[in-house]
Enzyme design. Structure first.
Site, PDB file in Angstrom:
ATOM      1  N   SER A   1     -16.541   0.875 -37.692  1.00 37.42           N
ATOM      2  CA  SER A   1     -15.845   0.018 -36.718  1.00 37.42           C
ATOM      3  C   SER A   1     -16.448   0.215 -35.318  1.00 37.42           C
ATOM      4  O   SER A   1     -16.654  -0.753 -34.577  1.00 37.42           O
ATOM      5  CB  SER A   1     -14.360   0.371 -36.705  1.00 37.42           C
ATOM      6  OG  SER A   1     -13.745  -0.150 -35.572  1.00 37.42           O
TER       7      SER A   1
ATOM      8  N   TRP B   1     -19.771  -1.474 -35.222  1.00 40.80           N
ATOM      9  CA  TRP B   1     -19.601  -2.934 -35.160  1.00 40.80           C
ATOM     10  C   TRP B   1     -19.527  -3.407 -33.710  1.00 40.80           C
ATOM     11  O   TRP B   1     -20.045  -4.465 -33.359  1.00 40.80           O
ATOM     12  CB  TRP B   1     -18.311  -3.338 -35.908  1.00 40.80           C
ATOM     13  CG  TRP B   1     -18.016  -4.815 -35.815  1.00 40.80           C
ATOM     14  CD1 TRP B   1     -18.444  -5.790 -36.661  1.00 40.80           C
ATOM     15  CD2 TRP B   1     -17.236  -5.488 -34.803  1.00 40.80           C
ATOM     16  NE1 TRP B   1     -17.990  -7.018 -36.243  1.00 40.80           N
ATOM     17  CE2 TRP B   1     -17.247  -6.857 -35.105  1.00 40.80           C
ATOM     18  CE3 TRP B   1     -16.535  -5.063 -33.678  1.00 40.80           C
ATOM     19  CZ2 TRP B   1     -16.582  -7.807 -34.332  1.00 40.80           C
ATOM     20  CZ3 TRP B   1     -15.874  -6.010 -32.900  1.00 40.80           C
ATOM     21  CH2 TRP B   1     -15.902  -7.358 -33.233  1.00 40.80           C
ATOM     22  N   HIS B   2     -18.874  -2.584 -32.860  1.00 33.01           N
ATOM     23  CA  HIS B   2     -18.670  -3.002 -31.484  1.00 33.01           C
ATOM     24  C   HIS B   2     -19.977  -3.101 -30.693  1.00 33.01           C
ATOM     25  O   HIS B   2     -20.071  -3.917 -29.773  1.00 33.01           O
ATOM     26  CB  HIS B   2     -17.700  -2.058 -30.765  1.00 33.01           C
ATOM     27  CG  HIS B   2     -16.279  -2.353 -31.112  1.00 33.01           C
ATOM     28  ND1 HIS B   2     -15.692  -1.864 -32.247  1.00 33.01           N
ATOM     29  CD2 HIS B   2     -15.348  -3.114 -30.497  1.00 33.01           C
ATOM     30  CE1 HIS B   2     -14.446  -2.307 -32.304  1.00 33.01           C
ATOM     31  NE2 HIS B   2     -14.211  -3.064 -31.262  1.00 33.01           N
ATOM     32  N   GLY B   3     -20.920  -2.290 -31.013  1.00 32.75           N
ATOM     33  CA  GLY B   3     -22.160  -2.411 -30.259  1.00 32.75           C
ATOM     34  C   GLY B   3     -23.168  -1.362 -30.661  1.00 32.75           C
ATOM     35  O   GLY B   3     -22.825  -0.311 -31.205  1.00 32.75           O
TER      36      GLY B   3
ATOM     37  N   PHE C   1     -20.107  -8.557 -28.032  1.00 36.17           N
ATOM     38  CA  PHE C   1     -20.178  -8.006 -29.396  1.00 36.17           C
ATOM     39  C   PHE C   1     -20.483  -9.105 -30.414  1.00 36.17           C
ATOM     40  O   PHE C   1     -20.525  -8.890 -31.574  1.00 36.17           O
ATOM     41  CB  PHE C   1     -18.868  -7.298 -29.757  1.00 36.17           C
ATOM     42  CG  PHE C   1     -18.475  -6.242 -28.743  1.00 36.17           C
ATOM     43  CD1 PHE C   1     -19.446  -5.409 -28.202  1.00 36.17           C
ATOM     44  CD2 PHE C   1     -17.175  -6.096 -28.329  1.00 36.17           C
ATOM     45  CE1 PHE C   1     -19.091  -4.446 -27.259  1.00 36.17           C
ATOM     46  CE2 PHE C   1     -16.816  -5.129 -27.394  1.00 36.17           C
ATOM     47  CZ  PHE C   1     -17.772  -4.310 -26.861  1.00 36.17           C
TER      48      PHE C   1
END
Lengths: 438, 308
Positions: A271, A274-276, A438
């Protein structure tokens, strides 16, 4: 990119739906996963992994000959990739039937209000809404308008205002040691919430005016009394996505304690990623994973102590404050430009507690960030207003509660809200939505 | 659908009325359509409430080739005396607590409306600090280029109230501090000096901007003059406590390396040692303003020190 990704998933979804052969279904799903995640990896993470790998082998004493690529991250790629991916996975699992309507499917993927920053919709929820004939529904459109109004209030009035202070401190942490760091971190908690949930409100509200029901993305997350509760209230469309497509396939909580801890940790690590493509996001994800594991192992003990030590009327408030503080620590990593900056903030933010009561020293510390005491008062009042609205919202939609007031008061409230948005929103500099990156 | 549109119209009605109201009151003379409020009332109230907005709009409407840019200290330089000696018309783009980055931005802003000939910039060491930063000029430029930004500005709303109050009951905004001269003097020495000098960082970016401006003035044949205005010694000496005397010396060295003319009054001299020459430790009396103008433009500098 969008057309290609949608086309692949539409075709693969149809092919999975047409065959009963398990191996073939699996192979088709694999093609979808590789194409979607491969594209996401290439655009979002390729340079990050190359850089990280280069740093690693340099540290080991070798000279790397790796080059990064000059590529631009396509807008919304993380969101629509997950949305189309869930479509093929759900067909594979037999949860939904493939769509026969190519226009409806492409509209589902490219639905403009939520295309670039969610909520990440599921085909089972949104796709059938495109098959139906829509008629204008006053109640639905009215509630949507109210959500848009609140969304603009959150974004333009609060998020964009506090962004000035947050950016000043986090872009030059060594210039603002101590109290400004604490203030900027707490303010970032409100900035990111108001920025992202404000966008979600606007997206959901726009959807409603057009006759579509998009999923709820935030449920007053800072009212959470534990980290696990926080994750049922924050970015719900993403956290349920990770739960359904990563955490549960890994075994969820129907496994032994060690394996469960591993499942949670991995889910949150992904997770974060996923954000960056930055180590700050990975640490942020890992931090939440660790907190959740720790919380579960210590829950019975902490609950016992809580009931023993805290007066009954504070039993809800104290855990909420502790949870908010822990979330704020995570936000330091999320917002900092590098791990070094985050560490610097963490180690210097409480270095001047003794000066807190000296207004002159405090004024000097906050100098240079483009914020005045008046700004602070304004933001405090606006956050208080937001909290009152959210407090009203805890049992039923706040717009319905306002409806119970006399008609002139209802108009007064909405004119006041719009006045604040126009007058105080317009004077703030325009900041991009944080989740657009993102 | 009709009900939805009707309610949307009702919601927007107060804002339509507000637009009409602002166009009529027009506290900063932005539109210039209405004479409902006298120019004097606007100057006394809007001009004090948001000097920067008032002066920039005024400059846009009546641009001049010669201007004074700076903060409240520069604002004290008597334009009438300057005009008398030079025979040229001078405009003012001064505003309270102006920062150096804002001053530079105002310079280019002014030049975009009128080719500048003479520019007088008031500068002091407290401005030469990376933390001495604000970005109000950006807002002002947005307001000037986009009328809705003016109509829905909190400054304009506030000014509407004050100009209406002044027009109806004759009460203008007061800029007298709510304390005695002695109290205000002490407050300046203790708190203002701490605020100015308590946090200092050499402003690389500002120095680069200053150099750029200096070059721009040469290339465009603009007579650029920097004046380091006087502070009372008591205030100046707080620099010693903050360990910034060397930094101040360096600041003056940088100024002396410019092509522009630089005149320094902020050192120990007959102006800065006498409390009577100041209304507060950083604001000189009108007579001192006249004296400086006469020295600089009358070509008989006796007290001031040319730095280059």
């Amino acid at each position: 990119m969008l057309i290609g990704s949608s086309l692949i998933d539409y075709v693969i979804g149809s092919m999975i739906g047409r065959t009963e052969d398990k191996k073939k279904r699996k192979a088709l799903l694999l093609v979808s996963l590789i194409s979607n995640l491969g594209t996401l990896f290439f655009f979002k993470y390729f340079n990050f992994f190359i850089d990280s790998f280069s740093s690693l082998i340099t540290a080991l004493g070798f000279i790397p000959h790796l080059t990064t690529l000059n590529i631009i991250l396509p807008v919304g790629i993380s969101f629509y990739t997950f949305q189309t991916l869930s479509y093929t996975i759900d067909i594979y699992k037999g949860k939904i039937q493939p769509s026969n309507d190519v226009v409806a499917f492409f509209t589902f993927v490219t639905f403009f209000p939520q295309l670039v920053a969610g909520p990440i919709e599921r085909a089972s929820h949104l796709l059938p809404q495109f098959y139906k004939k829509r008629e204008f529904d006053y109640e639905f459109a009215s509630s949507g308008s109210k959500m848009i109004l609140l969304g603009f209030f959150k974004k333009m009035v609060i998020a964009d205002k506090v962004a000035v202070l947050v950016n000043a401190v986090y872009n030059n942490p060594s210039d603002y040691v101590g109290a400004p760091m604490v203030m900027a971190t707490v303010m970032f908690a409100f900035q990111i919430y108001c920025d992202f949930s404000g966008y979600s409100d606007i997206a959901i509200g726009t959807g409603r005016i057009l006759g579509f029901d998009l999923m709820t993305n935030f449920k007053r997350p800072y009212y959470s009394k534990s980290i696990s509760e926080f994750w049922t209230r924050w970015h719900i469309s993403l956290s349920t996505w990770f739960k359904d497509y990563i955490y549960i396939p890994l075994g969820g909580n129907r496994v032994n304690q060690k394996r469960w801890a591993f499942n949670i940790f991995i889910t949150f690590l992904i997770s974060g990623l996923w954000h960056g493509a930055n180590w700050t996001f990975i640490v942020w994800g890992a931090y939440h994973g660790v907190l959740l594991v720790f919380e579960r192992y210590t829950k019975s003990v902490s609950d016992g102590w809580l009931n023993l030590l805290i007066p009954k009327f504070l039993v809800k408030l104290v855990p909420a404050l502790v949870t908010f503080s822990l979330v704020c620590v995570g936000w330091i990593f999320f917002r900092a430009n590098s791990i070094q900056d985050a560490t610097f903030v963490l180690t210097h933010m409480f270095s001047d507690v003794g000066d807190y009561l000296d207004p002159v020293k405090m004024a000097v510390k906050f100098r240079g960030m483009g914020w005045t005491p008046t700004d602070l008062i304004k933001v405090f009042i606006f956050i208080l207003m937001l909290e009152i609205i959210q407090w009203i919202d805890r049992k039923r939609f706040w717009g319905d509660s306002i409806r119970k007031l006399p008609r002139y008061l209802q108009w007064f409230f909405y004119v006041l809200l719009l006045t604040i948005i126009i007058f105080f929103g317009i004077e703030n500099s325009v900041e991009n939505f944080i989740y657009f990156q993102f | 659908m009709i009900r939805f549109l009707k309610n949307s119209l009702i919601l927007s009605a107060p804002f339509v009325f507000w637009v009409i109201f602002v166009v009529v009151i027009d506290p900063f003379n932005y539109f210039g359509f209405s004479n409902a409020i006298s120019g004097e009332v606007k100057e006394q109230n809007s001009g004090r409430l948001n000097t920067l907005l008032y002066r920039t709009i005024s400059f846009k409407r009546y641009p001049t080739a010669n201007i004074l840019i700076g903060d409240s200290r520069t604002d004290l330089l008597p334009v009438s005396e300057l005009e008398r000696i030079t025979g040229k018309h001078f405009g003012k783009l001064t505003n309270n607590a102006a920062k150096l980055n804002e001053i530079f931005e105002l310079f280019y802003f002014a030049n975009s409306y009128h080719k500048l000939e003479t520019v007088v910039i008031g500068i002091n060491f407290n401005m030469f600090n990376e933390y001495g930063y604000a970005d109000r000029v950006k807002d002002i430029k947005e307001i000037i280029s986009f009328p809705p930004r003016y109509v829905f500005s909190t400054s304009v709303a506030e000014a509407c109230y004050f100009v209406l109050r002044a027009q109806i009951i004759g009460k203008d905004i007061s800029d007298v501090p709510p304390m005695t001269r002695e109290e205000f003097w002490k407050w300046n020495i203790e708190e203002k000096a701490t605020h100015w000098y308590g946090k200092y960082k050499y402003p690389n970016e500002l120095y680069a901007q200053m150099r750029k401006l200096d070059d721009f003035a040469i290339r465009n044949d603009i007579n650029l003059i920097f004046i380091v205005v006087p502070h009372h010694r008591e205030f100046h000496d707080r620099l010693i406590e903050f360990g910034l005397l060397n930094e101040e010396l360096k600041f003056k060295e940088y100024l002396s390396s410019l092509n522009a003319k630089v005149i320094d009054y902020d050192f120990e001299n007959e102006i800065t040692i006498d409390k009577e020459n100041f209304t507060d430790p950083v604001h000189y009396q009108e007579s001192i303003g006249r004296l400086m103008v006469n020295e600089i433009w009358g070509n008989k500098i006796l007290i001031g020190k040319p730095l280059n």
